[in-house]
Design a protein around this motif. Structure first.
Motif, PDB file in Angstrom:
ATOM      1  N   ASN A  72       0.818  -1.222   0.000  1.00  0.00           N
ATOM      2  CA  ASN A  72       0.000   0.000   0.000  1.00  0.00           C
ATOM      3  C   ASN A  72       0.848   1.266   0.000  1.00  0.00           C
ATOM      4  O   ASN A  72       0.365   2.339  -0.360  1.00  0.00           O
ATOM      5  N   LEU A  73       2.109   1.149   0.391  1.00  0.00           N
ATOM      6  CA  LEU A  73       3.006   2.297   0.333  1.00  0.00           C
ATOM      7  C   LEU A  73       3.171   2.758  -1.112  1.00  0.00           C
ATOM      8  O   LEU A  73       3.191   3.960  -1.397  1.00  0.00           O
ATOM      9  N   VAL A 139       6.869   3.990   7.313  1.00  0.00           N
ATOM     10  CA  VAL A 139       6.193   4.787   6.281  1.00  0.00           C
ATOM     11  C   VAL A 139       6.565   6.260   6.426  1.00  0.00           C
ATOM     12  O   VAL A 139       6.831   6.955   5.440  1.00  0.00           O
ATOM     13  N   TYR A 179      -1.798   6.090   4.278  1.00  0.00           N
ATOM     14  CA  TYR A 179      -1.415   4.685   4.367  1.00  0.00           C
ATOM     15  C   TYR A 179      -2.388   3.902   5.243  1.00  0.00           C
ATOM     16  O   TYR A 179      -2.809   2.788   4.891  1.00  0.00           O
ATOM     17  N   CYS A 183      -4.822   0.826   4.127  1.00  0.00           N
ATOM     18  CA  CYS A 183      -4.836  -0.468   4.815  1.00  0.00           C
ATOM     19  C   CYS A 183      -6.247  -0.823   5.280  1.00  0.00           C
ATOM     20  O   CYS A 183      -6.625  -2.006   5.321  1.00  0.00           O
TER      21      CYS A 183
END
Length: 298
Positions: A72-73, A139, A179, A183
């Protein structure tokens, strides 16, 4: 009458204080701030439209024990668009800046290569996690750099993201929030929070860098060979052992006498101390960029 009013006033103050404290407590906890259907659909569409790339990223990550949700980053960095270039000059799926890219053997054009850049980011993420021990802070550090994160920790007097968050650039705070929202959309927010709020386990203290007794190495490896001047340097997980051996033109068994823990450290820690005789270290230094470039192709 005055006594009654005073009692009511104090009760009101106590109640108001509790409400404020409660609000501050929950404000400090990590959560998704946008759980709307539109937001969820947007993140899921990015994944569905890039299934092949997502599978490759997840494959690279699981091989190195990085959780799949770190994919997802890339979604919040670039929307999985390899042609994406930011106003600051970051490029590719993982939005590598030039300096960061060079640290992991990527050329300017390699930053837009989804395969090479994904292999490189794997090593970068492992290094950051070994330093900060939770993916939320990773992150943040990936966005604004470890230096800014360390300064924020010092100002807050805490290593907990929820404590030092306010000392980070606003862009980074928003990045981490995106982020968490991503998620939530992929059903992995609980996994992220469990990792962040995990109970610290006291472990046997080990030095940050591999401790190497060069004198001992000399004694163990130069018997009947004359005196050898051993030197050391630090390399990251972007390097491939077979490629190093190819350029140094030595047998693996001899190389491992100098570097018995190198393979394990590169795989588990993302970096290691490299020990070589001076003539081989010179050869490694001369060919360092070629070794990095070729390693990324494996």
């Amino acid at each position: 009458m005055r006594t009654i009013l005073k009692q009511l006033f104090f009760k009101y103050c106590i109640l108001f204080s509790c409400v404020i404290s409660s609000q501050n407590f929950f404000a400090q906890r990590l959560t998704a701030t946008d759980t709307s259907e539109k937001s969820v659909r947007r993140y899921q569409n990015v994944i569905n439209n890039n299934k092949q790339l997502v599978r490759f990223i997840e494959y690279c990550f699981t091989k190195r024990n990085i959780p799949k949700h770190m994919r997802n980053l890339a979604i919040i960095e670039s929307g999985l668009d390899k042609s994406q270039v930011s106003s600051a000059g970051a490029a590719g799926v993982w939005q590598f800046m030039t300096g960061h890219a060079n640290d992991y053997g990527l050329t300017e054009s390699d930053r837009s290569d989804m395969y090479k850049s994904t292999k490189a980011v794997t090593n970068s993420l492992i290094n950051l996690y070994n330093k900060y021990h939770n993916w939320v802070t990773v992150v943040a550090a990936y966005n604004c750099g470890g230096g800014n994160v360390n300064k924020a920790m010092q100002r807050a007097g805490s290593k907990n993201y929820t404590d030092f968050e306010s000392f980070l650039p606003l862009e980074t705070q928003n990045h981490v929030q995106k982020y968490l929202n991503a998620c939530y959309a992929t059903g992995e927010l609980n996994s992220v929070l469990q990792d962040y709020y995990k109970t610290p386990v006291r472990q046997k203290e080990t030095p940050n860098k591999q401790s190497v007794d060069v004198k001992k190495f000399k004694e163990n490896t130069v018997k009947n060979q004359g005196k050898i001047d051993l030197m050391e340097t630090t390399i990251n997980g972007a390097y491939h052992l077979d490629t190093i051996l190819k350029y140094l033109k030595i047998e693996k068994s001899q190389f491992l006498k100098w570097n018995p823990e190198l393979e394990r450290n590169l795989a588990q820690k993302g970096e290691s101390i490299l020990i070589l005789p001076k003539n081989l270290m010179d050869m490694f230094t001369i060919n360092k960029y070629r070794i990095l470039t070729e390693s990324l192709k494996k």
